[in-house]
Design a protein around this motif. Structure first.
Motif, mmCIF file in Angstrom:
data_model
loop_
_atom_site.group_PDB
_atom_site.id
_atom_site.type_symbol
_atom_site.label_atom_id
_atom_site.label_comp_id
_atom_site.label_asym_id
_atom_site.label_seq_id
_atom_site.Cartn_x
_atom_site.Cartn_y
_atom_site.Cartn_z
ATOM 1 N N ASN A 121 0.825 -1.197 0.000
ATOM 2 C CA ASN A 121 0.000 0.000 0.000
ATOM 3 C C ASN A 121 0.869 1.262 0.000
ATOM 4 N N GLU A 122 0.740 2.082 -1.026
ATOM 5 C CA GLU A 122 1.551 3.293 -1.169
ATOM 6 C C GLU A 122 1.290 4.298 -0.048
ATOM 7 N N ARG A 123 0.059 4.444 0.361
ATOM 8 C CA ARG A 123 -0.265 5.390 1.437
ATOM 9 C C ARG A 123 0.389 4.950 2.747
ATOM 10 N N PHE A 124 0.369 3.658 3.019
ATOM 11 C CA PHE A 124 1.013 3.130 4.214
ATOM 12 C C PHE A 124 2.520 3.389 4.153
ATOM 13 N N ARG A 125 3.117 3.162 2.985
ATOM 14 C CA ARG A 125 4.546 3.430 2.803
ATOM 15 C C ARG A 125 4.863 4.889 3.117
ATOM 16 N N GLN A 126 4.031 5.789 2.644
ATOM 17 C CA GLN A 126 4.245 7.215 2.896
ATOM 18 C C GLN A 126 4.160 7.536 4.384
ATOM 19 N N HIS A 127 3.221 6.912 5.082
ATOM 20 C CA HIS A 127 3.103 7.118 6.536
ATOM 21 C C HIS A 127 4.369 6.655 7.251
ATOM 22 N N CYS A 128 4.900 5.523 6.832
ATOM 23 C CA CYS A 128 6.123 4.987 7.453
ATOM 24 C C CYS A 128 7.310 5.915 7.197
ATOM 25 N N MET A 129 7.420 6.398 5.987
ATOM 26 C CA MET A 129 8.518 7.314 5.659
ATOM 27 C C MET A 129 8.378 8.621 6.447
ATOM 28 N N ALA A 130 7.162 9.114 6.577
ATOM 29 C CA ALA A 130 6.931 10.337 7.349
ATOM 30 C C ALA A 130 7.228 10.132 8.832
ATOM 31 N N ALA A 131 7.089 8.890 9.309
ATOM 32 C CA ALA A 131 7.338 8.589 10.723
ATOM 33 C C ALA A 131 8.818 8.309 11.011
ATOM 34 N N GLY A 132 9.658 8.355 9.988
ATOM 35 C CA GLY A 132 11.083 8.212 10.249
ATOM 36 C C GLY A 132 11.791 7.069 9.564
ATOM 37 N N ALA A 133 11.090 6.252 8.798
ATOM 38 C CA ALA A 133 11.764 5.170 8.074
ATOM 39 C C ALA A 133 12.622 5.763 6.963
ATOM 40 N N VAL A 134 13.819 5.213 6.785
ATOM 41 C CA VAL A 134 14.671 5.660 5.683
ATOM 42 C C VAL A 134 14.377 4.859 4.420
ATOM 43 N N ALA A 135 13.685 3.735 4.605
ATOM 44 C CA ALA A 135 13.311 2.899 3.462
ATOM 45 C C ALA A 135 12.106 2.059 3.837
ATOM 46 N N TYR A 136 11.383 1.664 2.816
ATOM 47 C CA TYR A 136 10.238 0.781 2.982
ATOM 48 C C TYR A 136 10.468 -0.383 2.029
ATOM 49 N N VAL A 137 10.624 -1.565 2.584
ATOM 50 C CA VAL A 137 10.927 -2.747 1.780
ATOM 51 C C VAL A 137 9.804 -3.752 1.945
ATOM 52 N N GLU A 138 9.280 -4.200 0.808
ATOM 53 C CA GLU A 138 8.250 -5.232 0.859
ATOM 54 C C GLU A 138 8.908 -6.578 1.091
ATOM 55 N N LYS A 139 8.275 -7.372 1.942
ATOM 56 C CA LYS A 139 8.798 -8.708 2.210
ATOM 57 C C LYS A 139 8.782 -9.512 0.920
ATOM 58 N N GLY A 140 9.850 -10.253 0.719
ATOM 59 C CA GLY A 140 9.948 -11.087 -0.470
ATOM 60 C C GLY A 140 9.151 -12.365 -0.303
ATOM 61 N N ILE A 141 8.687 -12.869 -1.404
ATOM 62 C CA ILE A 141 7.922 -14.105 -1.375
ATOM 63 C C ILE A 141 8.856 -15.301 -1.201
ATOM 64 N N GLY A 142 10.029 -15.228 -1.795
ATOM 65 C CA GLY A 142 10.971 -16.343 -1.714
ATOM 66 C C GLY A 142 12.263 -15.927 -1.051
ATOM 67 N N LEU A 143 13.067 -16.925 -0.699
ATOM 68 C CA LEU A 143 14.325 -16.678 -0.013
ATOM 69 C C LEU A 143 15.262 -15.815 -0.848
ATOM 70 N N GLU A 144 15.310 -16.031 -2.159
ATOM 71 C CA GLU A 144 16.208 -15.237 -3.007
ATOM 72 C C GLU A 144 15.876 -13.745 -2.935
ATOM 73 N N THR A 145 14.597 -13.414 -2.903
ATOM 74 C CA THR A 145 14.191 -12.009 -2.800
ATOM 75 C C THR A 145 14.587 -11.446 -1.443
ATOM 76 N N ILE A 146 14.420 -12.235 -0.396
ATOM 77 C CA ILE A 146 14.801 -11.783 0.945
ATOM 78 C C ILE A 146 16.314 -11.590 1.020
ATOM 79 N N ILE A 147 17.074 -12.511 0.444
ATOM 80 C CA ILE A 147 18.536 -12.367 0.411
ATOM 81 C C ILE A 147 18.924 -11.075 -0.283
#
Length: 127
Positions: free
Chosen positions: A87-113
């Motif tokens: 959700n883009e709006r949620f990402r914006q809230h997180c960035m406004a609250a102090g996150a330097v990045a917003y990363v979506e969890k990967g579906i597989g191990l390779e994406t998480i790596i």
């Protein structure tokens, strides 16, 4: 590095992803936002990076970021929101609250790596 993630399966995936990295770092895992606040209050050495999951008991990830934003000295710790939400709006809230990045969890191990590799590069630049 400090990881706030209450899902044991996601913790295991992150541990596997960290083990696959060339750069070895010490990673501490906690299960809740309140544990993060406690550790940051009592530990003299602050983490070079804080990875926060959104869905945690008690304080969720966004609430944790908001709490950290009002504590003097905590703004110096880079914080990454690591969430399954696209959700883009949620990402914006997180960035406004102090996150330097917003990363979506990967579906597989390779994406998480790959996500962890990028976070470690960011951490190396900051520390």
């Amino acid at each position: 590095m400090l990881v706030a993630e209450n899902d044991s399966d996601d913790q295991v995936l992150m541990q596997l992803a960290f083990a696959e990295q060339e750069q070895q770092v010490t990673v501490r895992y906690v299960d809740s936002g309140s544990e993060v606040l406690h550790l940051l209050a009592v530990e003299p050495e602050k983490p070079c990076l804080l990875i926060v999951d959104y869905n945690m008991p008690g304080l969720n990830g966004l609430e944790l970021l908001q709490q950290l934003a009002i504590i003097p000295g905590m703004e110096a710790i880079p914080k990454v929101m690591y969430s399954s939400s696209a959700n883009e709006r949620f990402r914006q809230h997180c960035m406004a609250a102090g996150a330097v990045a917003y990363v979506e969890k990967g579906i597989g191990l390779e994406t998480i790596i790959d996500n962890i590799r990028h976070m470690l590069r960011f951490c190396a630049q900051q520390c």
